[in-house]
Design a protein around this motif. Structure first.
Motif, short mmCIF file in Angstrom:
data_model
loop_
_atom_site.label_atom_id
_atom_site.label_comp_id
_atom_site.label_asym_id
_atom_site.label_seq_id
_atom_site.Cartn_x
_atom_site.Cartn_y
_atom_site.Cartn_z
N THR A 116 4.26 -82.16 -7.29
CA THR A 116 5.63 -81.77 -6.94
C THR A 116 5.73 -81.42 -5.46
N ARG A 117 4.75 -80.70 -4.95
CA ARG A 117 4.74 -80.33 -3.52
C ARG A 117 4.66 -81.57 -2.65
N VAL A 118 3.80 -82.49 -3.00
CA VAL A 118 3.68 -83.73 -2.22
C VAL A 118 5.00 -84.49 -2.23
N PHE A 119 5.63 -84.57 -3.38
CA PHE A 119 6.90 -85.30 -3.48
C PHE A 119 7.96 -84.69 -2.57
N TRP A 120 8.20 -83.39 -2.71
CA TRP A 120 9.29 -82.76 -1.96
C TRP A 120 9.02 -82.74 -0.46
N TRP A 121 7.80 -82.37 -0.06
CA TRP A 121 7.50 -82.36 1.38
C TRP A 121 7.56 -83.76 1.96
N SER A 122 7.09 -84.74 1.24
CA SER A 122 7.14 -86.12 1.73
C SER A 122 8.58 -86.61 1.84
N LEU A 123 9.39 -86.25 0.87
CA LEU A 123 10.80 -86.65 0.92
C LEU A 123 11.51 -86.04 2.13
N ILE A 124 11.32 -84.75 2.30
CA ILE A 124 11.96 -84.05 3.43
C ILE A 124 11.48 -84.61 4.76
N MET A 125 10.16 -84.74 4.91
CA MET A 125 9.62 -85.23 6.19
C MET A 125 9.95 -86.70 6.43
N SER A 126 10.07 -87.49 5.36
CA SER A 126 10.45 -88.90 5.52
C SER A 126 11.89 -89.02 6.00
N VAL A 127 12.77 -88.17 5.50
CA VAL A 127 14.15 -88.17 5.98
C VAL A 127 14.19 -87.82 7.46
N ILE A 128 13.42 -86.82 7.84
CA ILE A 128 13.35 -86.44 9.27
C ILE A 128 12.78 -87.60 10.09
N GLY A 129 11.72 -88.22 9.59
CA GLY A 129 11.13 -89.36 10.29
C GLY A 129 12.11 -90.51 10.43
N LEU A 130 12.90 -90.77 9.38
CA LEU A 130 13.90 -91.84 9.45
C LEU A 130 15.01 -91.51 10.44
N LEU A 131 15.40 -90.24 10.50
CA LEU A 131 16.42 -89.84 11.47
C LEU A 131 15.94 -90.05 12.91
N PHE A 132 14.67 -89.86 13.13
CA PHE A 132 14.11 -90.02 14.47
C PHE A 132 13.48 -91.39 14.68
N ALA A 133 13.71 -92.31 13.76
CA ALA A 133 13.12 -93.65 13.88
C ALA A 133 13.71 -94.43 15.05
N ILE A 134 14.84 -93.99 15.55
CA ILE A 134 15.37 -94.66 16.75
C ILE A 134 14.48 -94.38 17.96
N PHE A 135 13.69 -93.34 17.84
CA PHE A 135 12.69 -93.03 18.85
C PHE A 135 11.32 -93.35 18.26
N PHE A 136 10.36 -93.58 19.08
CA PHE A 136 9.02 -93.97 18.61
C PHE A 136 8.39 -92.89 17.73
N PHE A 137 8.58 -91.62 18.05
CA PHE A 137 7.88 -90.57 17.31
C PHE A 137 8.36 -90.45 15.87
N GLY A 138 9.51 -91.02 15.53
CA GLY A 138 9.94 -91.04 14.14
C GLY A 138 8.98 -91.84 13.28
N TYR A 139 8.47 -92.94 13.85
CA TYR A 139 7.49 -93.75 13.13
C TYR A 139 6.16 -93.02 13.00
N LEU A 140 5.83 -92.23 13.98
CA LEU A 140 4.61 -91.42 13.90
C LEU A 140 4.73 -90.37 12.79
N ILE A 141 5.92 -89.80 12.67
CA ILE A 141 6.17 -88.84 11.58
C ILE A 141 6.01 -89.53 10.23
N LEU A 142 6.60 -90.71 10.09
CA LEU A 142 6.50 -91.45 8.83
C LEU A 142 5.05 -91.82 8.51
N LEU A 143 4.29 -92.23 9.52
CA LEU A 143 2.88 -92.54 9.30
C LEU A 143 2.11 -91.28 8.88
#
Length: 116
Positions: free
Chosen positions: A63-90
């Motif tokens: 459950t922890r992995v799911f929720w933290w991954s979901l939250i951080m993936s949304v943040i990563g997607l929001l910043f995907a217009i910048f390079f570091f968004g992809y680093l967050i997703l990775l």
């Protein structure tokens, strides 16, 4: 006393089986996406039946992995217009892989997720 010395009850066996199903779905979901949600929902639905089991903390891990991954993936997607968004997703993907594989290995070794 080591956990290896404690006999597993039918309650523990059922909790282990449900956690194993959730881990398999979550690991498949790392590649397919859809199974990620199925594994998380399975773990959340079966967590109450695992209370009191030596494997209960595996449900908390999933459950922890799911929720933290979901939250951080949304943040990563929001910043995907910048390079570091992809680093967050990775980073999120690698962190998820590590925690799910660690949990899977500990579960198949009949150990709780958190133990000394």
């Amino acid at each position: 006393m080591d956990l290896d010395d404690i006999p597993m009850t039918p309650h523990d066996d059922q909790a282990k089986q449900n956690a194993l199903i959730a881990y398999i779905f979550m690991l498949l979901g790392l590649v397919t996406g859809v199974f990620w949600l199925v594994g998380a929902v399975w773990a959340m639905a079966k967590a109450n039946t695992a209370k009191g089991s030596v494997f209960y903390d595996h449900f908390q891990n999933i459950t922890r992995v799911f929720w933290w991954s979901l939250i951080m993936s949304v943040i990563g997607l929001l910043f995907a217009i910048f390079f570091f968004g992809y680093l967050i997703l990775l980073g999120v993907w690698l962190w998820s892989v590590y925690n799910l594989v660690k949990g899977f290995v500990r579960l198949t070794s009949d150990k709780p997720f958190h133990s000394s």
